[in-house]
Design a protein around this motif. Structure first.
Motif, short mmCIF file in Angstrom:
data_model
loop_
_atom_site.label_atom_id
_atom_site.label_comp_id
_atom_site.label_asym_id
_atom_site.label_seq_id
_atom_site.Cartn_x
_atom_site.Cartn_y
_atom_site.Cartn_z
N MET B 1 0.85 -1.19 0.00
CA MET B 1 0.00 0.00 0.00
C MET B 1 0.88 1.24 0.00
O MET B 1 0.67 2.17 -0.72
CB MET B 1 -0.89 0.01 1.24
N GLU B 67 -7.76 0.81 7.46
CA GLU B 67 -6.67 1.56 6.84
C GLU B 67 -7.09 2.16 5.51
O GLU B 67 -6.66 3.23 5.13
CB GLU B 67 -5.47 0.64 6.63
N GLN B 68 -7.97 1.41 4.84
CA GLN B 68 -8.37 1.83 3.50
C GLN B 68 -9.18 3.12 3.54
O GLN B 68 -8.95 4.04 2.76
CB GLN B 68 -9.22 0.72 2.89
N THR B 72 -11.43 10.31 8.92
CA THR B 72 -12.13 11.58 9.03
C THR B 72 -11.55 12.33 10.20
O THR B 72 -11.52 11.81 11.32
CB THR B 72 -13.62 11.35 9.28
N ALA B 76 -13.75 17.64 11.50
CA ALA B 76 -14.86 17.57 10.55
C ALA B 76 -16.11 17.04 11.22
O ALA B 76 -17.21 17.54 11.00
CB ALA B 76 -14.47 16.68 9.37
N MET B 77 -15.91 16.02 12.07
CA MET B 77 -17.08 15.46 12.77
C MET B 77 -17.68 16.50 13.70
O MET B 77 -18.90 16.69 13.74
CB MET B 77 -16.64 14.26 13.61
N THR B 80 -19.53 19.07 11.65
CA THR B 80 -20.80 18.58 11.12
C THR B 80 -21.85 18.53 12.21
O THR B 80 -22.97 19.02 12.04
CB THR B 80 -20.61 17.17 10.54
N LEU B 81 -21.48 17.93 13.35
CA LEU B 81 -22.46 17.82 14.44
C LEU B 81 -22.87 19.20 14.93
O LEU B 81 -24.04 19.45 15.20
CB LEU B 81 -21.87 17.00 15.58
N LEU B 83 -22.88 21.97 13.19
CA LEU B 83 -23.73 22.59 12.17
C LEU B 83 -25.14 22.03 12.25
O LEU B 83 -26.13 22.77 12.23
CB LEU B 83 -23.13 22.34 10.79
N ILE B 84 -25.23 20.70 12.37
CA ILE B 84 -26.57 20.08 12.43
C ILE B 84 -27.30 20.53 13.68
O ILE B 84 -28.49 20.84 13.64
CB ILE B 84 -26.42 18.54 12.37
N ILE B 87 -28.57 24.04 13.01
CA ILE B 87 -29.76 24.03 12.15
C ILE B 87 -30.97 23.58 12.96
O ILE B 87 -32.04 24.17 12.92
CB ILE B 87 -29.56 23.07 10.95
N SER B 88 -30.75 22.52 13.73
CA SER B 88 -31.83 21.96 14.54
C SER B 88 -32.35 22.99 15.54
O SER B 88 -33.56 23.19 15.66
CB SER B 88 -31.29 20.72 15.25
N LEU B 91 -34.40 25.64 13.77
CA LEU B 91 -35.73 25.18 13.36
C LEU B 91 -36.67 25.09 14.56
O LEU B 91 -37.81 25.55 14.50
CB LEU B 91 -35.61 23.80 12.71
N VAL B 92 -36.15 24.52 15.66
CA VAL B 92 -37.01 24.35 16.84
C VAL B 92 -37.40 25.71 17.40
O VAL B 92 -38.55 25.96 17.73
CB VAL B 92 -36.30 23.48 17.90
#
Lengths: 232, 300
Positions: B1, B67-68, B72, B76-77, B80-81, B83-84, B87-88, B91-92
């Motif tokens: 590899m 490995e492949q 992440t 980034a995680m 993302t969380l 950001l979500i 947004i959540s 909205l609420v």
């Protein structure tokens, strides 16, 4: 690892998550209504199916609320599918689903106090309805926005239809009414067990029996016609 | 590899280190296995080693996949969380801002409609609170309207007493709320009270989380509602409490006017009704009887 080192295989594997996007067909919508009906075929979301189908209006309210959550969460999951890392996807889906459940909870409270009162805690429990998480994981996270919405609508309406089939039968038998309108005279003695929890199982079982019988009959016909073709 | 993808060789080397580190651990346990065999018997140990070997095998099988996949980054995680969640939250909050006044207004109207419905001859109502001295004190109608939502909340806590008057300004009856805990949570009920006869004459469930199809019966079952057409709420000699506390009894065993016959299959909900009636009458009836003169004054 040996396969992955070949460039073609690497490209295929990388493209795979977006390779399964399906084209929008009538089937995208109809699958949820019939072939893959969440209640009668997949047997998902049994908690609301058995719990709130003791009257037609409750069943309809629950079905439509679930449809709304399916559409909203499906749309957001589909739009964000390229950005949500695989490791945190379930957490993301749950937050998104919970958001739409809260919104629908407020909406039902504002639309009708009676419906809100009679559905009680089951609106909040849509969060843990496995149909919605299942759709997010199995469909919305891999598909473009439009098919997701159409598929979600089909699934939601299929769920609503199933709830209504149970709710109307249970209300008619257990209370002698449909949508609160009395169908029989005063002499009708309501079959009380039908709106009690056991009634949910009885009616669901009867519907499943009917669906299984229809499926079996269709298969037998296909076999018979195939046999006739072979002999003729 | 590392030969095919030289750029990743830097990242694959640290990845290989954590991949190596778990292997001593199963090895340790593997060495412990014979000791355990001595203690616990050969069968169990054999099972253990088998599961260990399969675990090692599956660990090896997943190693290449781990490995492949491009790792992440945690950032980034988190992003993302975050950001979500944002947004959540948006909205609420939007949904809440939009629906809260509608819900408050609907609940106020529902309470008012319920009061006027439960006192059939009444066309106007006045709100009272029970003050510290145990007497009724009028609520300023402007302030009451201004804090519609707060008023509803106060009613939930058992605050307000509503007096209904007919077109001539004559007192037609009183209404007050009571709360009793039922099968699934508190049941809030509005009761109509006749101050002359000292009886509860009607009831209406305002809020309940009882099982749908059962809790509803508190409001619809005609045989049950008969219990609440003349439910005795007389005061005792001191005027501080009810002469006979209101209780719910088993279906078909009602013998006294202060008892409520439970609904078969909804006993806990029926008991909640009894508790609510008792609680409400114990609280409001003495204050009402002390303040009859105030109540008799026509409104306006």
């Amino acid at each position: 690892m040996a396969e992955a080192s070949q460039p073609a295989a690497v490209a295929k594997a990388a493209a795979d998550p977006f390779n399964r996007e399906e084209n929008l067909t009538a089937d995208t919508f109809l699958r949820g209504l019939w072939q893959e009906n969440p209640v009668f075929v997949m047997l998902l979301g049994m908690c609301p199916v058995l719990a709130v189908t003791n009257s037609a209006i409750n069943a309809l309210g629950m079905g439509l609320a679930t449809t709304f959550v399916l559409l909203g969460s499906g749309a957001l999951v589909s739009l964000l599918r390229r950005w949500i890392p695989k490791q945190v996807r379930i957490a993301s889906y749950i937050v998104i689903i919970a958001t739409f459940v809260t919104v629908v909870d407020y909406a039902i409270h504002a639309i009708s106090l009676e419906l809100y009162a009679s559905l009680g805690a089951f609106i909040q429990l849509i969060v843990v309805n496995c149909i919605i998480l299942g759709r997010a994981e199995a469909y919305a996270s891999k598909q473009r926005l439009l098919p997701t919405l159409v598929n979600g609508l089909g699934m939601g309406l299929g769920f609503t239809l199933a709830l209504f089939s149970l709710g109307s039968v249970r209300e008619i038998l257990g209370n002698g009414t449909l949508f609160g309108v009395a169908l029989f005279g005063d002499s009708f003695q309501p079959w009380l067990v039908m709106i009690l929890p056991p009634g949910g199982f009885f009616v669901l079982g009867t519907w499943l029996l009917l669906f299984a019988w229809l499926k079996q009959r269709r298969e037998r016909r296909v076999l018979a016609s195939a046999g006739a073709a072979a002999h003729g | 590899m590392s030969a095919t993808l030289p750029v990743q060789s830097g990242t694959s080397a640290p990845a290989a280190l954590p991949a190596l580190s778990p292997s001593p651990m199963p090895g340790d346990e593997y060495e412990q296995a014979p000791e355990q065999a001595a203690n616990q018997g050969a069968n169990q140990a054999a099972n253990r080693t088998r599961t260990l070997t399969t675990a090692q095998a599956s660990a090896r099988a997943t190693e290449p996949a781990v490995e492949q996949a491009p790792a992440t980054p945690s950032l980034a995680m988190l992003l993302t969380l975050g950001l979500i969640a944002a947004i959540s939250g948006l909205l609420v909050a939007t949904a809440y801002e939009y629906t809260a006044p509608i819900i408050a207004e609907k609940e106020r109207l529902a309470t008012e409609a319920a009061v006027l419905r439960i006192l059939p001859n009444a066309v106007a109502k006045r709100d009272f609170v029970i003050d510290a001295a145990g007497r009724l004190a009028p609520v300023d109608p402007v302030a009451g309207g201004g804090t519609g939502g707060g008023g509803g909340a106060a009613a939930g806590g058992g605050g307000l007493v509503y007096a209904g008057y007919d077109a001539q300004g004559q007192l037609q009856g009183l209404a007050f709320t009571g709360v009793g805990s039922g099968y699934a949570g508190p049941v809030e009920v509005l009761f109509a009270y006749d101050p002359q006869r000292q009886v509860i004459v009607r009831s209406k469930v305002l809020k309940s989380t009882e099982t749908p199809g059962f809790g509803d019966k508190l409001d619809t079952d005609p045989a049950f509602l008969k219990n609440l057409e003349a439910l005795d709420a007389r005061l005792d000699a001191t005027g501080q409490a009810l002469a006979n506390p209101i209780v719910t009894v088993k279906n078909g065993t009602k013998t006294q006017p202060w008892q409520i016959d439970a609904i078969t299959g909804a006993t806990l909900s029926s008991r909640a009704m009894g508790k609510a009636a008792n609680h409400a009458a114990q609280r409001a009836a003495p204050a009402i009887q002390r303040s009859l003169a105030l109540l008799a004054q026509p409104s306006n």
